[in-house]
Design a protein around this motif. Structure first.
Motif, PDB file in Angstrom:
ATOM      1  N   GLY A   1      32.831  43.598  34.803  1.00 32.75           N
ATOM      2  CA  GLY A   1      31.716  44.457  35.173  1.00 32.75           C
ATOM      3  C   GLY A   1      30.711  43.727  36.042  1.00 32.75           C
ATOM      4  O   GLY A   1      30.338  42.587  35.761  1.00 32.75           O
ATOM      5  N   ALA A   2      30.261  44.379  37.108  1.00 37.94           N
ATOM      6  CA  ALA A   2      29.354  43.741  38.063  1.00 37.94           C
ATOM      7  C   ALA A   2      27.964  43.512  37.489  1.00 37.94           C
ATOM      8  O   ALA A   2      27.234  42.641  37.951  1.00 37.94           O
ATOM      9  N   ARG A   3      27.565  44.265  36.473  1.00 34.50           N
ATOM     10  CA  ARG A   3      26.211  44.112  35.935  1.00 34.50           C
ATOM     11  C   ARG A   3      26.092  42.875  35.060  1.00 34.50           C
ATOM     12  O   ARG A   3      25.122  42.124  35.151  1.00 34.50           O
ATOM     13  N   VAL A   4      27.080  42.637  34.206  1.00 35.73           N
ATOM     14  CA  VAL A   4      26.993  41.527  33.256  1.00 35.73           C
ATOM     15  C   VAL A   4      27.688  40.275  33.777  1.00 35.73           C
ATOM     16  O   VAL A   4      27.268  39.160  33.500  1.00 35.73           O
ATOM     17  N   LEU A   5      28.754  40.455  34.555  1.00 38.92           N
ATOM     18  CA  LEU A   5      29.500  39.319  35.105  1.00 38.92           C
ATOM     19  C   LEU A   5      29.522  39.415  36.632  1.00 38.92           C
ATOM     20  O   LEU A   5      30.584  39.512  37.249  1.00 38.92           O
ATOM     21  N   PRO A   6      28.343  39.399  37.271  1.00 35.96           N
ATOM     22  CA  PRO A   6      28.304  39.669  38.713  1.00 35.96           C
ATOM     23  C   PRO A   6      29.048  38.643  39.545  1.00 35.96           C
ATOM     24  O   PRO A   6      29.753  38.988  40.493  1.00 35.96           O
ATOM     25  N   GLY A   7      28.902  37.351  39.222  1.00 41.11           N
ATOM     26  CA  GLY A   7      29.568  36.330  40.018  1.00 41.11           C
ATOM     27  C   GLY A   7      31.073  36.441  39.939  1.00 41.11           C
ATOM     28  O   GLY A   7      31.776  36.407  40.955  1.00 41.11           O
ATOM     29  N   LEU A   8      31.599  36.596  38.723  1.00 38.00           N
ATOM     30  CA  LEU A   8      33.046  36.706  38.540  1.00 38.00           C
ATOM     31  C   LEU A   8      33.578  37.986  39.168  1.00 38.00           C
ATOM     32  O   LEU A   8      34.654  37.998  39.774  1.00 38.00           O
ATOM     33  N   ALA A   9      32.818  39.071  39.051  1.00 35.67           N
ATOM     34  CA  ALA A   9      33.239  40.340  39.644  1.00 35.67           C
ATOM     35  C   ALA A   9      33.344  40.218  41.164  1.00 35.67           C
ATOM     36  O   ALA A   9      34.333  40.647  41.771  1.00 35.67           O
ATOM     37  N   GLU A  10      32.326  39.620  41.790  1.00 33.11           N
ATOM     38  CA  GLU A  10      32.347  39.466  43.242  1.00 33.11           C
ATOM     39  C   GLU A  10      33.493  38.570  43.684  1.00 33.11           C
ATOM     40  O   GLU A  10      34.166  38.839  44.684  1.00 33.11           O
ATOM     41  N   ARG A  11      33.716  37.491  42.945  1.00 37.99           N
ATOM     42  CA  ARG A  11      34.790  36.564  43.310  1.00 37.99           C
ATOM     43  C   ARG A  11      36.156  37.230  43.199  1.00 37.99           C
ATOM     44  O   ARG A  11      37.028  37.035  44.050  1.00 37.99           O
ATOM     45  N   ALA A  12      36.363  37.987  42.141  1.00 39.99           N
ATOM     46  CA  ALA A  12      37.658  38.634  41.941  1.00 39.99           C
ATOM     47  C   ALA A  12      37.966  39.602  43.080  1.00 39.99           C
ATOM     48  O   ALA A  12      39.064  39.584  43.654  1.00 39.99           O
ATOM     49  N   VAL A  13      36.997  40.431  43.423  1.00 38.81           N
ATOM     50  CA  VAL A  13      37.214  41.416  44.484  1.00 38.81           C
ATOM     51  C   VAL A  13      37.374  40.724  45.838  1.00 38.81           C
ATOM     52  O   VAL A  13      38.258  41.068  46.634  1.00 38.81           O
ATOM     53  N   ALA A  14      36.535  39.709  46.114  1.00 40.85           N
ATOM     54  CA  ALA A  14      36.612  39.010  47.397  1.00 40.85           C
ATOM     55  C   ALA A  14      37.949  38.298  47.561  1.00 40.85           C
ATOM     56  O   ALA A  14      38.556  38.332  48.639  1.00 40.85           O
ATOM     57  N   ALA A  15      38.431  37.647  46.495  1.00 43.67           N
ATOM     58  CA  ALA A  15      39.712  36.943  46.578  1.00 43.67           C
ATOM     59  C   ALA A  15      40.856  37.923  46.825  1.00 43.67           C
ATOM     60  O   ALA A  15      41.764  37.652  47.617  1.00 43.67           O
ATOM     61  N   CYS A  16      40.807  39.064  46.159  1.00 43.35           N
ATOM     62  CA  CYS A  16      41.854  40.071  46.359  1.00 43.35           C
ATOM     63  C   CYS A  16      41.857  40.567  47.801  1.00 43.35           C
ATOM     64  O   CYS A  16      42.920  40.696  48.431  1.00 43.35           O
ATOM     65  N   ARG A  17      40.696  40.820  48.341  1.00 45.58           N
ATOM     66  CA  ARG A  17      40.629  41.341  49.710  1.00 45.58           C
ATOM     67  C   ARG A  17      41.044  40.288  50.728  1.00 45.58           C
ATOM     68  O   ARG A  17      41.648  40.615  51.751  1.00 45.58           O
ATOM     69  N   GLU A  18      40.729  39.018  50.452  1.00 48.97           N
ATOM     70  CA  GLU A  18      41.211  37.948  51.332  1.00 48.97           C
ATOM     71  C   GLU A  18      42.731  37.924  51.377  1.00 48.97           C
ATOM     72  O   GLU A  18      43.334  37.579  52.392  1.00 48.97           O
ATOM     73  N   ALA A  19      43.351  38.277  50.253  1.00 53.64           N
ATOM     74  CA  ALA A  19      44.815  38.282  50.168  1.00 53.64           C
ATOM     75  C   ALA A  19      45.413  39.603  50.640  1.00 53.64           C
ATOM     76  O   ALA A  19      46.625  39.813  50.529  1.00 53.64           O
ATOM     77  N   GLY A  20      44.568  40.499  51.169  1.00 49.08           N
ATOM     78  CA  GLY A  20      45.058  41.793  51.626  1.00 49.08           C
ATOM     79  C   GLY A  20      45.420  42.723  50.491  1.00 49.08           C
ATOM     80  O   GLY A  20      46.274  43.608  50.637  1.00 49.08           O
ATOM     81  N   LEU A  21      44.753  42.538  49.368  1.00 52.68           N
ATOM     82  CA  LEU A  21      45.072  43.294  48.156  1.00 52.68           C
ATOM     83  C   LEU A  21      43.858  44.103  47.731  1.00 52.68           C
ATOM     84  O   LEU A  21      42.759  43.568  47.600  1.00 52.68           O
ATOM     85  N   GLU A  22      44.039  45.385  47.531  1.00 50.65           N
ATOM     86  CA  GLU A  22      42.990  46.227  46.965  1.00 50.65           C
ATOM     87  C   GLU A  22      43.345  46.464  45.503  1.00 50.65           C
ATOM     88  O   GLU A  22      44.343  47.119  45.196  1.00 50.65           O
ATOM     89  N   PRO A  23      42.566  45.901  44.572  1.00 45.65           N
ATOM     90  CA  PRO A  23      42.949  45.984  43.157  1.00 45.65           C
ATOM     91  C   PRO A  23      43.114  47.428  42.684  1.00 45.65           C
ATOM     92  O   PRO A  23      42.295  48.294  42.992  1.00 45.65           O
TER      93      PRO A  23
END
Length: 248
Positions: free
Chosen positions: A140-162
């Motif tokens: 969740g972006a509210r409680v785990l903002p850093g981890l949430a941003e990293r997860a989505v950013a890493a997926c998009r760098e890999a051409g992956l939309e979770p």
């Protein structure tokens, strides 16, 4: 009588110098088994009059408690959450909300946590793009903002939309989905030692920098005198004097 008064005055002075008393330290729950444990040992050996009470919580909760003065020192993942839960600065000075951020105290490796029944869960390593057909539980972006941003950013760098199946405010809840076979997630590798059965932890080949977050120490701009002392112990430096500035 005079001896008792002298002892009381001496104790007050030791407390003022950060050598005695109780201080409150917060950290992300999973990380409590690493460097905070080492800090407790070092403090007990080098500053035996100083007691550290350890509080565990999410990055956001720990940062907010430091801001509010309920914790004297915190250890959280970078970027440090700002007030209100948004991801904040990477550190090296005073942040936008007046927290002093000292990066570089530890690092984590984020891996794929997959239901053990999935073929990929038995691989030695995978590319992030191989998860494109897997349903995800995202932090969740509210409680785990850093981890949430990293997860989505890493997926998009890999051409992956979770393929998002659910969102969770803590990693324990995310792993509950994974253990029941419903979805995978991205999680710190250290969780493998504390997770339920039915989960395979698989590292990534050539992982993105997004998947190797670092941990920073945070405190208020004018910390309790004990805080520079305990950070110096963790840094492996000589114990700093009580006159040293917080930035030393």
């Amino acid at each position: 009588m005079l001896d008792a008064q002298d002892a009381a005055v001496d104790r007050v002075r030791r407390i003022a110098r950060g050598e005695e008393g109780t201080r409150r330290v917060g950290c992300v729950s999973l990380l409590a088994y690493d460097y905070p444990a080492r800090l407790l040992r070092l403090t007990a050996d080098r500053l035996p009059g100083l007691r550290l009470d350890l509080h565990q919580g999410t990055d956001t909760a720990v940062a907010d408690l430091v801001r509010g003065g309920e914790l004297d020192l915190g250890f959280v993942r970078v970027p440090v959450p700002r007030a209100g839960g948004a991801a904040g600065g990477a550190g090296g000075g005073t942040g936008e909300d007046d927290l002093v951020i000292r990066p570089g105290y530890a690092s984590e490796r984020i891996v794929a946590a997959l239901p053990a029944t999935r073929p990929l869960a038995r691989a030695d390593s995978i590319d992030l793009g191989e998860l494109r057909d897997e349903p995800f539980v995202l932090p969740g972006a509210r409680v785990l903002p850093g981890l949430a941003e990293r997860a989505v950013a890493a997926c998009r760098e890999a051409g992956l939309e979770p393929r998002e199946r659910a969102r969770c405010d803590d990693l324990t809840s995310a792993l509950a989905h994974t253990a029941t076979g419903l979805a995978g997630t991205l999680a710190p590798e250290g969780l493998r030692h504390f997770s339920p059965p039915g989960i395979g932890y698989v590292p990534f080949r050539a992982p993105s920098h997004q998947l190797t977050p670092t941990v920073a120490a945070i405190h208020r701009p004018t910390p309790d005198p004990a805080i520079p002392r305990v950070l110096a112990l963790l840094d492996g430096r000589a114990e700093v004097s009580s006159a040293a500035s917080p930035g030393v």
